[in-house]
Scaffold this motif. Sequence first.
Motif, short mmCIF file in Angstrom:
data_model
loop_
_atom_site.label_atom_id
_atom_site.label_comp_id
_atom_site.label_asym_id
_atom_site.label_seq_id
_atom_site.Cartn_x
_atom_site.Cartn_y
_atom_site.Cartn_z
N ILE A 398 0.86 -1.19 -0.08
CA ILE A 398 -0.06 0.20 0.02
C ILE A 398 0.78 1.47 0.09
N THR A 399 1.91 1.26 0.83
CA THR A 399 2.73 2.55 0.96
C THR A 399 3.56 2.48 -0.33
N ASN A 400 3.92 1.53 -1.01
CA ASN A 400 4.57 1.72 -2.29
C ASN A 400 3.62 2.21 -3.52
N ILE A 401 2.45 1.64 -3.68
CA ILE A 401 1.49 2.31 -4.67
C ILE A 401 1.24 3.70 -4.43
N VAL A 402 0.78 4.16 -3.06
CA VAL A 402 0.64 5.44 -2.73
C VAL A 402 1.90 6.40 -3.15
N GLY A 403 2.94 5.92 -2.84
CA GLY A 403 4.12 6.51 -3.04
C GLY A 403 4.66 6.51 -4.45
N ALA A 404 4.18 5.71 -5.35
CA ALA A 404 4.47 5.69 -6.73
C ALA A 404 3.80 6.61 -7.40
N PHE A 405 2.54 6.59 -6.97
CA PHE A 405 1.56 7.62 -7.68
C PHE A 405 1.10 8.88 -6.97
N ILE A 406 2.06 9.26 -6.24
CA ILE A 406 1.69 10.54 -5.20
C ILE A 406 1.18 11.69 -6.08
N ASP A 407 1.78 11.92 -7.24
CA ASP A 407 1.31 13.17 -8.08
C ASP A 407 -0.04 13.20 -8.57
N GLU A 408 -0.39 11.80 -9.10
CA GLU A 408 -1.68 11.61 -9.55
C GLU A 408 -2.81 11.66 -8.29
N VAL A 409 -2.46 11.06 -7.10
CA VAL A 409 -3.33 11.17 -5.98
C VAL A 409 -3.57 12.49 -5.61
N MET A 410 -2.63 13.55 -5.67
CA MET A 410 -2.86 14.83 -5.44
C MET A 410 -3.61 15.55 -6.37
N GLU A 411 -3.27 15.54 -7.53
CA GLU A 411 -4.19 15.97 -8.39
C GLU A 411 -5.60 15.66 -8.30
N ARG A 412 -5.90 14.61 -7.85
CA ARG A 412 -7.40 14.14 -7.83
C ARG A 412 -7.88 15.06 -6.67
N GLY A 414 -7.21 18.06 -6.20
CA GLY A 414 -6.96 19.50 -6.84
C GLY A 414 -5.74 20.32 -6.30
N ILE A 415 -4.77 19.31 -6.02
CA ILE A 415 -3.37 19.76 -5.50
C ILE A 415 -2.71 19.63 -6.84
N THR A 416 -2.23 20.44 -7.76
CA THR A 416 -1.34 20.44 -8.67
C THR A 416 -0.08 21.06 -8.81
N GLU A 417 0.26 22.03 -7.91
CA GLU A 417 1.50 22.73 -7.69
C GLU A 417 2.35 21.85 -7.27
N GLN A 418 3.62 21.54 -8.08
CA GLN A 418 4.56 20.70 -7.69
C GLN A 418 5.28 20.74 -6.13
N PHE A 419 5.46 21.84 -6.03
CA PHE A 419 6.08 21.91 -4.44
C PHE A 419 4.95 21.61 -3.39
N SER A 420 4.02 21.86 -3.80
CA SER A 420 2.80 21.22 -2.48
C SER A 420 2.69 19.72 -2.68
N ILE A 421 2.95 19.26 -3.89
CA ILE A 421 2.71 17.75 -4.25
C ILE A 421 4.13 16.99 -3.26
N ASP A 422 5.00 17.52 -3.45
CA ASP A 422 6.35 17.05 -2.87
C ASP A 422 6.35 17.28 -1.39
N LEU A 423 5.84 18.24 -1.09
CA LEU A 423 5.68 18.47 0.58
C LEU A 423 4.79 17.50 1.19
#
Length: 591
Positions: A398-412, A414-423
Motif C-alpha cells: 500500500i505504501t509503495n503504490i501510494v508513493g509511486a502515484f503520489i502526484d496523481e493522487v494529489m491531482e485528484r 485539486g493539488i497541482t502545484e509541484q512544490f505542494s505535491i512534494d511537501l
Amino acid sequence: MRLFRSSSSRLSPSCSFILACLSTLRLFHPRGTSISTSGTVGTFFVQGFTALHTPLHTHTQNIPVRVQPLLSLPLPLTTKTTTASHKFFHRNEHTHSHTHAHTLKIYPTTSTTRLNNDATNGDIDYTQMKPQVYQQRWIQLAYLSLLALLSDWICFSVAASPSTFETAYAGHSAANLIDIFLFTNVASCFLVTDTVQKFGLEKAIKGASALMAVGCLLRSGLSFLSPIFSQLGLAAAANAVSIDPTNTAAAAAAGLVPYWSILAGTILVGAAQPFFQCTPPMLSATWFASDERATSTAIALNFNQIGIATAFLVGGGMATSPEGLASYFSVITAASTVVAIGTFLQFQNKPPIPPSSSEIEKLRKGEKEPPFKESVQKLFANPGFLKPLSAFIMSISITNIVGAFIDEVMERGGITEQFSIDLAGAGFEFGILFGGIIIGGYVDKTKQYKKVTLACILASIFLLIPLGLTEHAIGKEPFLLVLALLGLGLAAGPIQPINAELAVDVTYPSDETAVESVQQIGGNLVSALLVPLAEIGARQDFQLLPQHPNLASDIRGDVILMMIIALVTYFYFSSFDAPLLRSRADDDNDE
C-alpha cells in the motif's frame, strides 16, 4: 524498499537532517579490568565499553565467568569466590548512581578464558547473568538508520528530476536506473543472512557502508573534491577530477561521469542496501531491551522513508540542470563517505552482556543460526509466521503504490502545484516513520501485536477512501485529501516494523535477519507485481449512485485494489493465535 514517483520541483538544497543526526554521535572505547585469582592458577580479562562522557547512571555488575587454570592438576581444586567488576549503563538511566555487589563463583577447568564481545562459549555461566543495556545502542541505531536513509536517497536521487538526467544521458531513463537498483536489491536479500552469520553484524554493516560509499563515488566521480582543490588554489587538479574524456558531450560539459559508471555505482548501492533493511530486528534483539525492540525496529526499518523524502526535496531543488545534477551527486557522495567513516570508527558487533533474558537464553542453549535456505524452510513450516508476513506485505504494498502515484493522487484532490505535491509526499513519508515510533512504543509496553495490527489495517482501509473518492456535489477537497494521506502514513507504516518483531517473536529462536530478509523479498516482489495493476486501475473511474445527484460520486480503481488487499489481510490476520515465544522467554527468566 519503497517506490515513489514524482516530477521535478524547485527547492533550496539542504542536508541539515543528516548533519544533525551525525552531530549527536559520541565515540566509545573498549575498557577492561584484569583480575588475578588465588586458589586457581589463572587470570581472566573482562571486556566492556565505557563512554568517554559521563553517563546518567552507572554501577558495578558482576559477570559470572568460569576461570580456567593454566596448569592441569591431578587433584581436585577448591573453588574460590571472587568478584569481576564491569562498568555499564543501567537500562533505566536514572539520574542518581549506586553500586550493586554480587558474588561470582569461579570454577577451575583446563585452560585460560577471555570474556569479550564475541564470547558465547560454555565457559561463561549464563545462568547467573542479568540483562543489561548500554547507551551505545543509540549509536548503533543512529548509524543503521542513517545508512538506510542514504541508500533510498541514492535509489530515488534521479526520480525528482528525470528530465535533467535524461538530458545529460541521452537514451537512458531515470526509471530504468531505479528498476536496476530494485532488482539488485532483491537479489542481494538472499545473501544477507549467510553473510551476517559468517562475518557478524559489525563487519557486515561496515562492509556494506564501504560498498555504498564506493558506489556513490562511481556515480559522482571525484568531482566532489573539486571545491576542496579550488579552495587550496589547485585549479588544474579541480578541472582534472571534473572531466572524463570517455563521457558524452552533455555530461562531460557538466562534469558528470559516463553512464557505465552511473550504472556500476547504482548496482553497488543496490547490493549494499539490504544489509541496512534486513538487519534492524537483529540489531534490536542484540542491543535493545524487550520493551524497546519494536520502537528500535520501527526507527531503523522506516528511516529509508526519510531518504525518499530527501531525494525529492533536495533533488528537486538541486538537479535542475546537468551541472546541478553533478553537484547533487557530489553532495550524496560526501554524505555517504562521512557516514561510512563514522560507521568504521563507532559501529560495534554486540554488547558485553545481552539486553534481554531471551537473548541470554539463546546463548545458554548455544543456539546457532542455520543457513538462509534452511531458515526459510523452518519459517514457512511455522504457521505463526505466515500471518505477520501477510500483514508486512500488505503494508509495504500500500505504501509503495501510494508513493509511486503520489502526484496523481494529489491531482485528484485539486493539488497541482509541484512544490505542494512534494511537501505532501514528504509528509506521508515522515508519517510512516513517526507512526512507527509512536505505535511501536505502545506495542513495546503492551505486546498487543494482534490488536494493534488489526486496528492499523482497519484505519488504513477508511483512510484510503478519500485518496480515490470524489463526491460530485462537493467537488475536490484538498484539505481532506492531505489529512487522509498523513493519516494513512501514520496507520499503514507501523504495520511493517510491528509485524517484523511479531514474526521474530513467534519463531524464536529463529535468525532475525532471515525473518526480515524473507519479509523484504516478499514485500518487494508483491509490490512489483501490484504497481502495474494499480497503474491500470488508476485510469478507471467507478461511478457510485449516479441516479442520485446529491449522493453521486466516483472512486478510482487503484484505491479499490488497495482496499481489497487490506480487507483480505484483515480477515486473514484476525485468526492469528500463535504463542509469543520470545516474550514468554523474557517473562519466564525475569521472574
